[in-house]
Design a protein around this motif. Structure first.
Motif, PDB file in Angstrom:
ATOM      1  N   GLU A  26       0.818  -1.215   0.000  1.00 22.64           N
ATOM      2  CA  GLU A  26       0.000   0.000   0.000  1.00 22.64           C
ATOM      3  C   GLU A  26       0.854   1.269   0.000  1.00 22.64           C
ATOM      4  O   GLU A  26       0.523   2.251  -0.672  1.00 22.64           O
ATOM      5  CB  GLU A  26      -0.980   0.002   1.174  1.00 22.64           C
ATOM      6  N   THR A  27       1.974   1.277   0.745  1.00 25.15           N
ATOM      7  CA  THR A  27       2.813   2.483   0.747  1.00 25.15           C
ATOM      8  C   THR A  27       3.556   2.627  -0.572  1.00 25.15           C
ATOM      9  O   THR A  27       3.821   3.751  -1.022  1.00 25.15           O
ATOM     10  CB  THR A  27       3.808   2.466   1.917  1.00 25.15           C
ATOM     11  N   ALA A  28       3.890   1.499  -1.210  1.00 30.78           N
ATOM     12  CA  ALA A  28       4.551   1.562  -2.516  1.00 30.78           C
ATOM     13  C   ALA A  28       3.617   2.151  -3.563  1.00 30.78           C
ATOM     14  O   ALA A  28       4.009   3.033  -4.345  1.00 30.78           O
ATOM     15  CB  ALA A  28       5.020   0.162  -2.935  1.00 30.78           C
ATOM     16  N   ILE A  29       2.385   1.686  -3.600  1.00 28.96           N
ATOM     17  CA  ILE A  29       1.425   2.217  -4.572  1.00 28.96           C
ATOM     18  C   ILE A  29       1.133   3.685  -4.287  1.00 28.96           C
ATOM     19  O   ILE A  29       1.015   4.504  -5.202  1.00 28.96           O
ATOM     20  CB  ILE A  29       0.135   1.371  -4.566  1.00 28.96           C
ATOM     21  N   ALA A  30       1.024   4.045  -3.005  1.00 25.15           N
ATOM     22  CA  ALA A  30       0.785   5.447  -2.652  1.00 25.15           C
ATOM     23  C   ALA A  30       1.912   6.342  -3.156  1.00 25.15           C
ATOM     24  O   ALA A  30       1.670   7.468  -3.604  1.00 25.15           O
ATOM     25  CB  ALA A  30       0.635   5.596  -1.136  1.00 25.15           C
ATOM     26  N   LEU A  32       3.695   5.903  -5.834  1.00 25.30           N
ATOM     27  CA  LEU A  32       3.529   6.095  -7.285  1.00 25.30           C
ATOM     28  C   LEU A  32       2.352   7.029  -7.583  1.00 25.30           C
ATOM     29  O   LEU A  32       2.396   7.803  -8.550  1.00 25.30           O
ATOM     30  CB  LEU A  32       3.311   4.750  -7.972  1.00 25.30           C
ATOM     31  N   ILE A  33       1.323   6.972  -6.765  1.00 27.28           N
ATOM     32  CA  ILE A  33       0.200   7.888  -6.956  1.00 27.28           C
ATOM     33  C   ILE A  33       0.638   9.328  -6.714  1.00 27.28           C
ATOM     34  O   ILE A  33       0.133  10.258  -7.356  1.00 27.28           O
ATOM     35  CB  ILE A  33      -0.973   7.481  -6.041  1.00 27.28           C
ATOM     36  N   ASP A  34       1.595   9.527  -5.809  1.00 25.78           N
ATOM     37  CA  ASP A  34       2.162  10.873  -5.623  1.00 25.78           C
ATOM     38  C   ASP A  34       2.666  11.432  -6.953  1.00 25.78           C
ATOM     39  O   ASP A  34       2.460  12.611  -7.274  1.00 25.78           O
ATOM     40  CB  ASP A  34       3.323  10.831  -4.630  1.00 25.78           C
ATOM     41  N   ILE A  59      -0.347   0.860 -12.616  1.00 27.12           N
ATOM     42  CA  ILE A  59      -0.916   2.112 -12.139  1.00 27.12           C
ATOM     43  C   ILE A  59      -0.974   3.044 -13.347  1.00 27.12           C
ATOM     44  O   ILE A  59       0.065   3.375 -13.936  1.00 27.12           O
ATOM     45  CB  ILE A  59      -0.081   2.742 -11.008  1.00 27.12           C
ATOM     46  N   ILE A  60      -2.183   3.418 -13.745  1.00 30.92           N
ATOM     47  CA  ILE A  60      -2.409   4.165 -14.987  1.00 30.92           C
ATOM     48  C   ILE A  60      -3.006   5.520 -14.645  1.00 30.92           C
ATOM     49  O   ILE A  60      -3.973   5.598 -13.881  1.00 30.92           O
ATOM     50  CB  ILE A  60      -3.375   3.393 -15.920  1.00 30.92           C
ATOM     51  N   LEU A  96      13.513   9.149  -5.812  1.00 30.58           N
ATOM     52  CA  LEU A  96      13.778   7.715  -5.699  1.00 30.58           C
ATOM     53  C   LEU A  96      12.502   6.872  -5.676  1.00 30.58           C
ATOM     54  O   LEU A  96      12.542   5.672  -5.898  1.00 30.58           O
ATOM     55  CB  LEU A  96      14.558   7.427  -4.403  1.00 30.58           C
ATOM     56  N   GLY A  97      11.353   7.519  -5.383  1.00 30.32           N
ATOM     57  CA  GLY A  97      10.137   6.769  -5.107  1.00 30.32           C
ATOM     58  C   GLY A  97       9.708   5.805  -6.187  1.00 30.32           C
ATOM     59  O   GLY A  97       9.359   4.657  -5.900  1.00 30.32           O
ATOM     60  N   LEU A  98       9.732   6.223  -7.447  1.00 25.94           N
ATOM     61  CA  LEU A  98       9.305   5.355  -8.550  1.00 25.94           C
ATOM     62  C   LEU A  98      10.083   4.052  -8.534  1.00 25.94           C
ATOM     63  O   LEU A  98       9.512   2.967  -8.682  1.00 25.94           O
ATOM     64  CB  LEU A  98       9.484   6.075  -9.884  1.00 25.94           C
TER      65      LEU A  98
END
Length: 492
Positions: A26-30, A32-34, A59-60, A96-98
């Motif tokens: 969940e934190t990884a997907i969040a 990428l949503i950032d 994630i689109i 770095l997040g992506l």
């Protein structure tokens, strides 16, 4: 004279180490949503396809997309310095997040982006890096992009992030068990994103369109941790602290007692939240929830503050002061904010306690002769059965004189044996499940008649006198309509 030597890290070793920075799904997907929000997207799809031999998650978004050069730069580790000022509304931090978020979940990260109808694609493959021990990124050709899963879902602008070889998502399971694990994890993702991005989902972020996020076609609903739709939520005065002339806004709330929630509200909040563990400060960076449920060691969590929440907003220009971590899930308030928060806690703790004690006091005060009495003396608090309650008095009148001490002993024993710790534990975690009266409808009339007979022995009394004693017992709380019908029949 000392020599300077370049000593780059081993790509093989460092890329594997970056997988273990502490991301969950969940934190990884969040994270990428950032990126999607920073790209001004207002529609984001999360799709997980388990039907293929190599399952994939995507994630689109419909953001502004990237050119080939911008995509190549975005694939670089540390693509943006944390010291570089961020544009307003940019939720990035370290550049770095992506990569780190994706590598925590998969070994093959592919990104397709389109801008003005021109598509570009690039891929990191950890197995390739491991074999070559070099930072090799693959630039994809148009025909390779067309063959990728989910590539047909991108429009003239937008970005698709694709995870493949998801070695950590499935926990070495396959078949139905694997699908159950994934669905459970996606349910956690749903709840997490509904909270973290609740302001965006509710359209509350100034200058931005309302955000839509869906998971496998299911659209997320915002989860408001402050229960603002309920009129019983107390909104205390906002306070502002300035850090290097930049304002930090602090808004305290006191949530309603559970009895002030509708059944639907209670089920909704109880299903997604725990009042005691989620009390504390809620830290927002550019309207995105970063961390929550913490008093930062200013006070321990407890019953006194279980309904207290403090919403704290700060801009990205104060990132250095808040020591934001790579996952953007931890933040430490600057000293000035902590000091002001300490003052706020002192005020709201009393308010939060009042909500509970006020309810408890009401239960005692709503009858002239409560069955239980509360005593606070010599620094101690105790609860005792009321020896002057009409039922006790009526029972004493029925007994022989030598039985009165025995009844007194029984009352004292029951009072002393009250399981306070167990009641506290059950009521603080599942208040609406605590039910003292379990009685069938058929037994209600019989017990009401027995109560009337015990109290009055056929003597005249008013309906109001009977009603007062009946309510003090709380035995008929779930059957008040039947009780009122009994009273109407008996006192025609």
């Amino acid at each position: 004279m000392a020599r300077e030597c370049s000593l780059p890290p081993s790509a093989r070793s460092l890329s594997e180490s970056l997988r273990d920075l502490g991301y969950s799904l969940e934190t990884a997907i969040a994270d990428l949503i950032d990126n999607s929000i920073s790209a001004r997207a207002n529609f984001i799809e999360i799709l997980c396809d388990l039907s293929q031999s190599d399952p994939a998650l995507a994630i689109i978004d419909n953001g502004r997309g990237m050119t080939a050069d911008e995509l190549f730069a975005a694939m670089r580790h540390g693509s943006t310095s944390p010291k570089q000022p961020r544009a307003q509304g940019d939720l990035g931090r370290f550049g770095l997040g992506l990569k780190t978020a994706s590598f925590s979940q998969c070994r093959r990260l592919t990104v397709i982006s389109a801008q003005k109808g021109i598509r570009s694609g690039a891929e990191w493959n950890l197995d390739l890096i491991d074999r070559r021990d070099d930072w090799i990124v693959t630039i994809l050709e148009d025909d390779e992009i067309a063959e990728l899963p989910f590539s047909d879902r991108i429009g003239d602008s937008g970005t698709v992030v694709i995870w493949r070889t998801m070695d950590r998502l499935f926990e070495d399971e396959s078949g139905r068990k694997r699908d159950e694990i994934v669905n459970e994890k996606l349910d956690v993702v749903d709840r997490h994103l509904s909270l973290v991005f609740h302001r965006f989902l509710a359209g509350q972020v100034r200058g931005r369109k309302k955000l839509s996020i869906s998971i496998n076609g299911h659209e997320l609903e915002p989860f408001d941790p402050f229960c603002l739709k309920n009129s019983a939520t107390q909104i205390l005065p906002e306070e502002t602290v300035r850090i290097s002339s930049t304002p930090v806004h602090m808004q305290p709330y006191i949530l309603p007692h559970h009895n002030r929630l509708t059944a639907k509200e209670y089920d909704y909040y109880q299903d997604r939240s725990d009042f005691i563990s989620n009390q504390g400060a809620y830290i927002y960076r550019n309207s995105r929830l970063m961390a929550w449920g913490d008093w930062f060691r200013l006070i321990p969590k407890g019953e006194a503050t279980k309904l207290a929440r403090v919403q704290i907003d700060f801009p990205t220009s104060l990132d250095e002061s808040w020591t934001i971590d790579i996952r953007k899930s931890r933040a430490k308030p600057p000293r000035a904010v902590r000091e002001r928060l300490r003052q706020i806690i002192t005020r709201i703790a009393g308010r939060s306690t009042t909500v509970h004690r006020g309810r408890g006091r009401k239960l005692f005060d709503e009858t002239k002769a409560p069955l239980w009495e509360r005593y606070a003396d010599q620094g101690r608090i105790r609860y005792e059965l009321n020896s002057t309650h009409p039922i006790v008095v009526a029972l004493r009148n029925e007994l022989e004189d030598d039985s009165d001490p025995k009844l007194g002993l029984l009352l004292e024993t029951v009072s002393a044996a009250l399981p306070v710790e167990m009641i506290y534990s059950d009521y603080s975690t599942h208040p609406r499940q605590v039910k003292q009266s379990v009685m069938s409808n058929n037994a209600v009339i019989d017990k009401l008649a027995a109560l009337k007979n015990l109290l009055f022995h056929g003597n005249n009394c008013t309906a109001e006198e009977f009603r007062e004693v009946m309510r003090s017992t709380r035995l008929f709380d779930d059957h008040l309509e039947s009780a009122e019908e009994f009273i109407r029949e008996e006192w025609k």
